[in-house]
Design a protein around this motif. Structure first.
Motif, PDB file in Angstrom:
ATOM      1  N   ALA A 137       0.823  -1.217   0.000  1.00  0.00           N
ATOM      2  CA  ALA A 137       0.000   0.000   0.000  1.00  0.00           C
ATOM      3  C   ALA A 137       0.856   1.266   0.000  1.00  0.00           C
ATOM      4  CB  ALA A 137      -0.935   0.003   1.202  1.00  0.00           C
ATOM      5  N   ASP A 138       2.149   1.136   0.322  1.00  0.00           N
ATOM      6  CA  ASP A 138       3.042   2.297   0.363  1.00  0.00           C
ATOM      7  C   ASP A 138       3.843   2.475  -0.922  1.00  0.00           C
ATOM      8  OD1 ASP A 138       2.375   3.111   2.968  1.00  0.00           O
ATOM      9  OD2 ASP A 138       3.761   1.657   3.844  1.00  0.00           O
ATOM     10  N   ALA A 139       3.422   1.846  -2.010  1.00  0.00           N
ATOM     11  CA  ALA A 139       4.189   1.900  -3.251  1.00  0.00           C
ATOM     12  C   ALA A 139       3.965   3.205  -4.010  1.00  0.00           C
ATOM     13  CB  ALA A 139       3.823   0.719  -4.145  1.00  0.00           C
ATOM     14  N   PHE A 140       5.006   3.647  -4.714  1.00  0.00           N
ATOM     15  CA  PHE A 140       4.951   4.860  -5.526  1.00  0.00           C
ATOM     16  C   PHE A 140       5.518   4.592  -6.923  1.00  0.00           C
ATOM     17  CE2 PHE A 140       5.409   6.266  -1.131  1.00  0.00           C
ATOM     18  CZ  PHE A 140       4.479   7.283  -1.021  1.00  0.00           C
ATOM     19  N   HIS A 141       4.930   5.237  -7.931  1.00  0.00           N
ATOM     20  CA  HIS A 141       5.586   5.424  -9.217  1.00  0.00           C
ATOM     21  C   HIS A 141       6.458   6.676  -9.067  1.00  0.00           C
ATOM     22  CE1 HIS A 141       2.901   2.492 -10.945  1.00  0.00           C
ATOM     23  NE2 HIS A 141       1.829   3.257 -10.813  1.00  0.00           N
ATOM     24  N   LEU A 142       7.725   6.604  -9.421  1.00  0.00           N
ATOM     25  CA  LEU A 142       8.627   7.726  -9.204  1.00  0.00           C
ATOM     26  C   LEU A 142       8.953   8.482 -10.486  1.00  0.00           C
ATOM     27  CD1 LEU A 142      11.226   6.269  -6.655  1.00  0.00           C
ATOM     28  CD2 LEU A 142       9.162   7.621  -6.187  1.00  0.00           C
ATOM     29  N   VAL A 143       8.884   9.804 -10.403  1.00  0.00           N
ATOM     30  CA  VAL A 143       9.360  10.705 -11.449  1.00  0.00           C
ATOM     31  C   VAL A 143      10.410  11.589 -10.782  1.00  0.00           C
ATOM     32  CG1 VAL A 143       8.768  12.507 -13.106  1.00  0.00           C
ATOM     33  CG2 VAL A 143       7.119  10.676 -12.603  1.00  0.00           C
ATOM     34  N   ILE A 144      11.650  11.518 -11.279  1.00  0.00           N
ATOM     35  CA  ILE A 144      12.762  12.211 -10.620  1.00  0.00           C
ATOM     36  C   ILE A 144      13.458  13.097 -11.653  1.00  0.00           C
ATOM     37  CG2 ILE A 144      14.745  11.952  -9.100  1.00  0.00           C
ATOM     38  CD1 ILE A 144      13.952   9.046  -8.643  1.00  0.00           C
ATOM     39  N   PRO A 145      13.048  14.359 -11.772  1.00  0.00           N
ATOM     40  CA  PRO A 145      13.610  15.230 -12.796  1.00  0.00           C
ATOM     41  C   PRO A 145      14.879  15.929 -12.343  1.00  0.00           C
ATOM     42  CG  PRO A 145      11.865  16.367 -11.645  1.00  0.00           C
ATOM     43  CD  PRO A 145      11.940  14.989 -11.029  1.00  0.00           C
ATOM     44  N   SER A 146      15.645  16.375 -13.316  1.00  0.00           N
ATOM     45  CA  SER A 146      16.708  17.348 -13.085  1.00  0.00           C
ATOM     46  C   SER A 146      16.091  18.726 -13.320  1.00  0.00           C
ATOM     47  CB  SER A 146      17.870  17.128 -14.058  1.00  0.00           C
ATOM     48  OG  SER A 146      18.412  15.822 -13.923  1.00  0.00           O
ATOM     49  N   ILE A 147      16.226  19.626 -12.347  1.00  0.00           N
ATOM     50  CA  ILE A 147      15.659  20.970 -12.472  1.00  0.00           C
ATOM     51  C   ILE A 147      16.157  21.608 -13.772  1.00  0.00           C
ATOM     52  CG2 ILE A 147      15.614  23.279 -11.438  1.00  0.00           C
ATOM     53  CD1 ILE A 147      16.008  21.935  -8.712  1.00  0.00           C
ATOM     54  N   PRO A 148      15.318  22.332 -14.511  1.00  0.00           N
ATOM     55  CA  PRO A 148      15.795  23.007 -15.723  1.00  0.00           C
ATOM     56  C   PRO A 148      17.038  23.854 -15.431  1.00  0.00           C
ATOM     57  CG  PRO A 148      13.415  23.164 -15.581  1.00  0.00           C
ATOM     58  CD  PRO A 148      13.873  22.553 -14.282  1.00  0.00           C
ATOM     59  N   GLY A 149      18.085  23.636 -16.230  1.00  0.00           N
ATOM     60  CA  GLY A 149      19.349  24.339 -16.016  1.00  0.00           C
ATOM     61  C   GLY A 149      20.306  23.612 -15.107  1.00  0.00           C
ATOM     62  N   PHE A 150      19.916  22.451 -14.596  1.00  0.00           N
ATOM     63  CA  PHE A 150      20.729  21.670 -13.671  1.00  0.00           C
ATOM     64  C   PHE A 150      21.091  20.320 -14.294  1.00  0.00           C
ATOM     65  CE2 PHE A 150      18.792  24.781 -11.107  1.00  0.00           C
ATOM     66  CZ  PHE A 150      19.265  24.777  -9.798  1.00  0.00           C
TER      67      PHE A 150
END
Length: 392
Positions: A137-150
């Motif tokens: 029940a604690d599962a997540f789909h993860l989206v992990i971006p690099s901030i624009p310009g980083f």
């Protein structure tokens, strides 16, 4: 495809991405490290004047002779990565889907000088909790971006990339991925972007979790004696830590907020210059030198070096300092907010955070630094799960 990012035609296209640094760029880096012209240092001064000479020398030598970039590159390439163009900027992101069909999408936002590398130890337990002794029940789909310009997003090419603009870009990213309901977590600069996203996309954001929170969670300026008298002992420690930081450690912010282009010549040209500038905030971070694994630190550093983003990432401080909306009073956010406070470096004080945030969860830990996803991942994972468990 290497990390020299250039913007492409604006579209909603999501493009697969793989890190492949040409050997020539690695050779150039090692050559520059070998030819470093070292400054002097006052004997016994330690970190009093800034990054210690002995510390930087040892770390630079490890970088040059022992650090295995290809191993780190292969590790990063194990995760699905993509790029897309939003508001004229390239955005790189990891997208790891949980095997659990009812997983909640979670956007993880790093700070400066960070990257998705910060979150590597969180990926498995958050996406596949049952394999790590947790609850499905604690599962997540993860989206992990690099901030624009980083880092892997590459340099931004126009003015105006503020925290608010980055938040709007991430809202568009989540929409583009088909996520209409999602959670957000951020630390450092990510702890500024995440609450803004909770405001900009309130109907879609179920909750915002932050750590290493400053702006919007601390006082700036003199605290009146009657207010000081009501603070807890732990809050007084944080207030004193904030004051010391503003007096002794805030130089990087002042320079990046006023003259980032002047600074960029050294950071962009000299790997040791970039190492020393970043290590005081990332690796050393004052009270806990060595808390962050040095190869994790160097992997993070390399993403900026090869993408040429030391300058564009620093510019976000300038944009924030010159954005009048960034300093205007915030309307109370309707989005539930959870705050994690880590013992060795955090300064957030609840009464200040509550002025514009709907804080429903507040946890104080007896360990952890400014980068708890690296040095205290068990605490981060537990607190993220606990906060979002009641919001799904």
């Amino acid at each position: 495809m290497n990390t020299r990012i250039t913007n492409v035609a604006i579209s909603n296209e999501i493009r697969p991405y793989r890190i492949e640094i040409p050997q020539g760029e690695l050779d150039d880096l090692n050559h520059r490290l070998a030819l470093t012209r070292w400054p002097d240092e006052i004997s016994g001064s330690g970190w009093n004047y800034g990054a210690s000479l002995s510390f930087v020398k040892e770390l630079a030598e490890h970088w040059r002779t022992s650090f295995d970039w290809r191993k780190q590159e292969a590790t990063l390439n194990e995760y699905p990565q993509f790029t897309t163009t939003i508001d004229g900027a390239n955005i790189h992101f990891l997208h790891i889907k949980s095997p659990e069909p009812n997983a909640l999408p979670l956007l993880l936002v790093h700070g400066w000088p960070g990257s998705p590398v910060e979150f590597l130890d969180l990926i498995g337990p958050l996406t596949d909790p049952t394999s790590y002794g947790g609850d499905a029940a604690d599962a997540f789909h993860l989206v992990i971006p690099s901030i624009p310009g980083f880092g892997l997003s590459g340099p931004t090419t126009e003015a105006g990339w503020t925290v608010s603009r980055a938040a709007r870009a991430f809202a568009e990213l989540m929409t583009r991925l088909g996520y209409e309901r999602y959670a957000v977590q951020g630390g450092d600069m990510g702890a500024m972007i995440a609450p803004e996203l909770g405001r900009a996309a309130a109907p879609h954001v179920v909750g915002v979790h932050v750590n290493a929170a400053t702006i919007g969670f601390v006082p700036f300026g003199q605290v009146e004696e009657d207010v000081l008298a009501t603070l807890t002992d732990a809050e007084k420690v944080r207030l004193a830590r904030l004051g010391h930081f503003m007096q002794e450690r805030f130089g990087f912010n002042v320079i990046q907020s006023t003259r980032p282009q002047t600074l960029a010549y050294g950071l962009h040209d000299s790997p040791v210059g970039w190492l020393a500038w970043a290590c005081e905030l990332f690796y050393g971070f004052g009270d806990a030198v060595g808390a962050v694994d040095r190869d994790r630190f160097l992997t993070n550093l390399m993403l900026y070096w090869f993408s040429g983003t030391a300058n564009s990432s620093a510019r976000m401080y300038y944009e924030g300092a010159h954005d009048p909306l960034a300093w205007a009073p915030k309307d109370p956010s309707p989005t539930p907010v959870g705050v994690a406070v880590f013992q060795l470096s955090d300064v957030a004080i609840r009464r200040y955070g509550e002025q514009a945030n709907n804080i429903v969860h507040w946890t104080e830990f007896d360990r952890g630094t400014h980068f708890p996803a690296i040095d205290a991942p068990d605490l981060m994972i537990g607190d993220i799960r606990a906060f979002f468990r009641n919001l799904k």
